[in-house]
Design a protein around this motif. Structure first.
Motif, PDB file in Angstrom:
ATOM      1  N   LEU A  57      -2.160  -6.314  -1.256  1.00 35.90           N
ATOM      2  CA  LEU A  57      -1.974  -5.563  -2.108  1.00 35.90           C
ATOM      3  C   LEU A  57      -2.245  -6.599  -3.548  1.00 35.90           C
ATOM      4  CD1 LEU A  57       1.316  -4.308  -0.929  1.00 35.90           C
ATOM      5  CD2 LEU A  57      -0.882  -3.186  -0.880  1.00 35.90           C
ATOM      6  N   GLY A  58      -2.603  -5.629  -4.756  1.00 32.21           N
ATOM      7  CA  GLY A  58      -2.742  -6.390  -5.891  1.00 32.21           C
ATOM      8  C   GLY A  58      -1.694  -6.520  -6.588  1.00 32.21           C
ATOM      9  N   SER A  59      -1.569  -5.289  -7.302  1.00 34.00           N
ATOM     10  CA  SER A  59      -0.470  -5.216  -8.601  1.00 34.00           C
ATOM     11  C   SER A  59       0.873  -5.112  -8.010  1.00 34.00           C
ATOM     12  CB  SER A  59      -0.590  -4.014  -9.278  1.00 34.00           C
ATOM     13  OG  SER A  59      -0.466  -2.816  -8.660  1.00 34.00           O
ATOM     14  N   SER A  60       1.863  -5.497  -8.869  1.00 32.16           N
ATOM     15  CA  SER A  60       3.350  -5.523  -8.422  1.00 32.16           C
ATOM     16  C   SER A  60       4.027  -4.135  -8.291  1.00 32.16           C
ATOM     17  CB  SER A  60       4.149  -5.940  -9.416  1.00 32.16           C
ATOM     18  OG  SER A  60       3.925  -5.431 -10.836  1.00 32.16           O
ATOM     19  N   ILE A  61       3.143  -3.169  -8.998  1.00 33.41           N
ATOM     20  CA  ILE A  61       3.689  -1.658  -8.645  1.00 33.41           C
ATOM     21  C   ILE A  61       3.207  -1.147  -7.334  1.00 33.41           C
ATOM     22  CG2 ILE A  61       3.356   0.652  -9.578  1.00 33.41           C
ATOM     23  CD1 ILE A  61       4.672  -0.930 -11.481  1.00 33.41           C
ATOM     24  N   VAL A  62       2.155  -1.481  -6.800  1.00 30.82           N
ATOM     25  CA  VAL A  62       1.723  -1.191  -5.369  1.00 30.82           C
ATOM     26  C   VAL A  62       2.443  -1.841  -4.481  1.00 30.82           C
ATOM     27  CG1 VAL A  62      -0.249  -1.142  -3.744  1.00 30.82           C
ATOM     28  CG2 VAL A  62      -0.727  -0.795  -6.257  1.00 30.82           C
ATOM     29  N   LYS A  63       2.979  -3.294  -4.678  1.00 35.24           N
ATOM     30  CA  LYS A  63       3.963  -3.820  -3.820  1.00 35.24           C
ATOM     31  C   LYS A  63       5.234  -3.179  -3.630  1.00 35.24           C
ATOM     32  CE  LYS A  63       1.975  -8.846  -4.431  1.00 35.24           C
ATOM     33  NZ  LYS A  63       1.129  -8.401  -5.475  1.00 35.24           N
ATOM     34  N   LYS A  64       5.651  -2.981  -4.905  1.00 31.96           N
ATOM     35  CA  LYS A  64       6.894  -1.963  -4.949  1.00 31.96           C
ATOM     36  C   LYS A  64       7.073  -0.836  -3.938  1.00 31.96           C
ATOM     37  CE  LYS A  64       8.614  -3.989  -9.050  1.00 31.96           C
ATOM     38  NZ  LYS A  64       9.159  -3.740 -10.505  1.00 31.96           N
ATOM     39  N   TYR A  65       5.753  -0.145  -4.130  1.00 30.35           N
ATOM     40  CA  TYR A  65       5.599   1.093  -3.219  1.00 30.35           C
ATOM     41  C   TYR A  65       5.841   0.521  -1.909  1.00 30.35           C
ATOM     42  CZ  TYR A  65       4.787   4.563  -6.823  1.00 30.35           C
ATOM     43  OH  TYR A  65       4.753   5.365  -7.987  1.00 30.35           O
ATOM     44  N   TRP A  66       4.819  -0.166  -1.140  1.00 29.86           N
ATOM     45  CA  TRP A  66       5.139  -0.661   0.116  1.00 29.86           C
ATOM     46  C   TRP A  66       6.421  -1.321   0.169  1.00 29.86           C
ATOM     47  CZ3 TRP A  66       2.230   0.932   3.809  1.00 29.86           C
ATOM     48  CH2 TRP A  66       0.671   1.285   3.499  1.00 29.86           C
ATOM     49  N   MET A  67       6.961  -1.898  -0.459  1.00 28.28           N
ATOM     50  CA  MET A  67       8.226  -2.366  -0.226  1.00 28.28           C
ATOM     51  C   MET A  67       9.306  -1.071   0.198  1.00 28.28           C
ATOM     52  SD  MET A  67       9.067  -5.903  -0.267  1.00 28.28           S
ATOM     53  CE  MET A  67      10.770  -5.769  -0.837  1.00 28.28           C
ATOM     54  N   ALA A  68       9.178  -0.287  -0.705  1.00 24.36           N
ATOM     55  CA  ALA A  68      10.240   0.924  -0.551  1.00 24.36           C
ATOM     56  C   ALA A  68       9.816   1.683   0.781  1.00 24.36           C
ATOM     57  CB  ALA A  68       9.725   2.084  -1.570  1.00 24.36           C
ATOM     58  N   LEU A  69       8.609   1.921   0.984  1.00 24.12           N
ATOM     59  CA  LEU A  69       8.265   2.613   2.409  1.00 24.12           C
ATOM     60  C   LEU A  69       8.534   1.734   3.509  1.00 24.12           C
ATOM     61  CD1 LEU A  69       4.683   3.947   1.383  1.00 24.12           C
ATOM     62  CD2 LEU A  69       6.609   5.213   1.486  1.00 24.12           C
ATOM     63  N   THR A  70       8.280   0.665   3.669  1.00 20.55           N
ATOM     64  CA  THR A  70       8.552  -0.345   4.561  1.00 20.55           C
ATOM     65  C   THR A  70      10.088  -0.650   4.825  1.00 20.55           C
ATOM     66  OG1 THR A  70       8.341  -2.322   3.385  1.00 20.55           O
ATOM     67  CG2 THR A  70       6.518  -1.766   4.931  1.00 20.55           C
ATOM     68  N   GLY A  71      10.945  -0.382   3.662  1.00 22.43           N
ATOM     69  CA  GLY A  71      12.360  -0.529   3.666  1.00 22.43           C
ATOM     70  C   GLY A  71      13.129   0.864   4.176  1.00 22.43           C
ATOM     71  N   LEU A  72      12.496   1.840   3.837  1.00 20.47           N
ATOM     72  CA  LEU A  72      12.852   3.112   4.426  1.00 20.47           C
ATOM     73  C   LEU A  72      13.008   3.499   6.026  1.00 20.47           C
ATOM     74  CD1 LEU A  72      12.258   5.592   1.471  1.00 20.47           C
ATOM     75  CD2 LEU A  72      14.570   4.429   2.317  1.00 20.47           C
ATOM     76  N   PHE A  73      11.847   2.626   6.406  1.00 18.19           N
ATOM     77  CA  PHE A  73      11.207   2.900   7.985  1.00 18.19           C
ATOM     78  C   PHE A  73      12.329   1.702   8.434  1.00 18.19           C
ATOM     79  CE2 PHE A  73       9.061   0.723  11.335  1.00 18.19           C
ATOM     80  CZ  PHE A  73       8.981   1.956  12.249  1.00 18.19           C
ATOM     81  N   LEU A  74      12.535   0.728   7.748  1.00 19.45           N
ATOM     82  CA  LEU A  74      13.556  -0.348   8.734  1.00 19.45           C
ATOM     83  C   LEU A  74      14.854   0.423   8.538  1.00 19.45           C
ATOM     84  CD1 LEU A  74      12.051  -3.976   7.281  1.00 19.45           C
ATOM     85  CD2 LEU A  74      11.996  -2.708   9.467  1.00 19.45           C
TER      86      LEU A  74
END
Length: 227
Positions: free
Chosen positions: A8-25
């Motif tokens: 991932l590049g930008s911090s915004i995209v990182k935050k999206y993936w953090m949110a998605l993986t977090g909800l999956f967990l």
């Protein structure tokens, strides 16, 4: 120099993936908690718990999802570290301000610390149970399944270290509770699902989820130790 993820590049995209993986967990936590609560039945739960453990480690669909789970844990942790580094790099000169608690919660300011505690717990937890279930020499129960129930009970009732293991488990669950307290609502906000009309509902659900999940997980080793 900007810190970039390999994926991932930008911090915004990182935050999206953090949110998605977090909800999956979060979904995984509910499933895992449901299976572990069987242990509160005591000795009579032995066969049922072992059958649950076998199903979770042998059923093809569950095994496939488990690989996604492992990836999510690693990705969530790795990207969280990168976000923390990137945010600090954006402010190379530390600035001082009064009463930070007025603008943010304690858990939001310490997500990196909480996440580190949880990651350390996951590593040791998998070494003590997951690894033994897959590769350890575990006796079989009356139904011919690996007796993971005996492994869990023996671990938490260890005469010399049991109280230490239980205490560390409870501390880790407290860290998990605070991590979820901020992360649950934050994930919805990051994904654009945080609306003024539904903010109170999401926040209250997040609080209840954080409290109940952490408390119920913490009760299990305490119950086993005091049996």
């Amino acid at each position: 120099m900007e810190v970039k993820s390999a994926l991932l590049g930008s911090s915004i995209v990182k935050k999206y993936w953090m949110a998605l993986t977090g909800l999956f967990l979060c979904t995984f936590l509910v499933v895992h908690l449901g299976g572990n609560l069987v242990l509160l039945r005591g000795e009579e739960a032995r066969l049922d718990f072992n059958a649950y453990a076998k199903f979770m480690t042998t059923f093809p669909v569950i095994k496939a999802i488990s690989y996604l789970l492992y990836f999510s844990i690693l990705f969530h942790s790795f990207d969280g570290i990168l976000l923390t580094i990137q945010n600090r790099a954006a402010r190379p000169v530390k600035y001082y301000y009064n009463k930070p608690e007025a603008n943010s919660t304690w858990q939001s300011r310490n997500m990196a610390l909480l996440g580190t505690i949880i990651l350390a717990f996951i590593v040791t937890h998998m070494a003590n149970f997951w690894y033994k279930m897959h590769f350890g020499d575990i006796p079989l129960d009356a139904n011919g399944n690996k007796d993971l129930y005996e492994v869990v009970v023996t671990f938490f009732k260890d005469p010399s270290m049991g109280i230490v293991y239980v205490s560390l488990y409870v501390v880790s669950m407290i860290a998990l509770g605070f991590h979820l307290l901020h992360g649950f609502a934050s994930a919805f906000q990051t994904l654009g699902l945080y609306h003024k009309k539904y903010n109170p509902i999401i926040k209250n659900v997040g609080v209840l989820f954080s409290v109940f999940v952490s408390i119920l997980f913490a009760i299990i080793p305490i119950f086993i130790y005091l049996q």
